[in-house]
Design an enzyme around this catalytic site. Sequence first.
Site, PDB file in Angstrom:
ATOM      1  N   SER B  13       5.299  10.165   2.807  1.00  0.00           N
ATOM      2  CA  SER B  13       7.087  10.182   2.536  1.00  0.00           C
ATOM      3  C   SER B  13       7.006   8.395   2.370  1.00  0.00           C
ATOM      4  O   SER B  13       6.352   7.596   2.598  1.00  0.00           O
ATOM      5  CB  SER B  13       7.540  10.628   3.908  1.00  0.00           C
ATOM      6  N   CYS B  14       8.371   8.222   2.080  1.00  0.00           N
ATOM      7  CA  CYS B  14       8.870   6.921   1.789  1.00  0.00           C
ATOM      8  C   CYS B  14       8.461   5.916   3.062  1.00  0.00           C
ATOM      9  O   CYS B  14       8.658   6.580   4.304  1.00  0.00           O
ATOM     10  CB  CYS B  14      10.479   6.984   1.574  1.00  0.00           C
ATOM     11  N   PRO B  15       8.276   4.748   3.140  1.00  0.00           N
ATOM     12  CA  PRO B  15       7.898   3.961   1.785  1.00  0.00           C
ATOM     13  C   PRO B  15       6.437   4.013   1.502  1.00  0.00           C
ATOM     14  O   PRO B  15       6.155   3.260   0.810  1.00  0.00           O
ATOM     15  CB  PRO B  15       8.324   2.731   2.280  1.00  0.00           C
TER      16      PRO B  15
END
Lengths: 156, 75
Positions: B13-15
């Site tokens: 997932s981000c980032p």
Amino acid sequence: MTTKKMAIIATKGTLDMAYPPFILASTAAALGYEVQVFFTFYGLQLLRKDLSDVKISPLANPAMPMPVPMPVMVQMLPGMETMATMMMKDKLKKKGVASLEELRSLCQEADVKFIACQMTVDLFDFQKSDFIDGIEYGGAAMFLGFAGDTDICLFV
Amino acid sequence: MNFDKEFDASGLSCPLPILKTKKALADMTSGQVLKMIATDCGSVKDMQAFADQTGNPLLSSTEEGGKYIFFMKKK
């Protein structure tokens, strides 16, 4: 092109509030920003070698999504904070979100400068040996010297 | 499309897809092409923003069966 700069003040030491400074700092560094994060008061907990005390509490945190509705009287029972923290960490891992330790070391690899507030270190009688290596100690004036010249400045 | 290096950020997932892209580009030479695969739908806009802000051209951004595939050229 001049280098963009970002400054963040990290004042919270809970699991949920630990993520924004580390995510923004590491991402900004990846985008080529020069980044400094100033850790003060409870934010100092995020610089400890051992992050296992960084927890999340369902108590007084009504926006926290819970698998089952839980009355406040239950939330305050011993062990609830540890359980909520375990559940949140498990969820973060399952969803592929980086751990705080990982994001923090990615920040350091990307030359994000971490500054620990000297006044708070003294106030809480913290030992420098409790903190990770590669950080600096300073005060408000030192931070403002950098922050005054930034493109983005955030208080978390 | 031809590429010189590939990495799979599926499940991250981000980032992380962006941070790992940055790392992957670090040991490539100018003009080389990186292929990156992600499952995070946020990475579509993030990769474009990364390209815009760092000047590494995003040659293509496509979706195939829930996977997002990016080709980025190192500037």
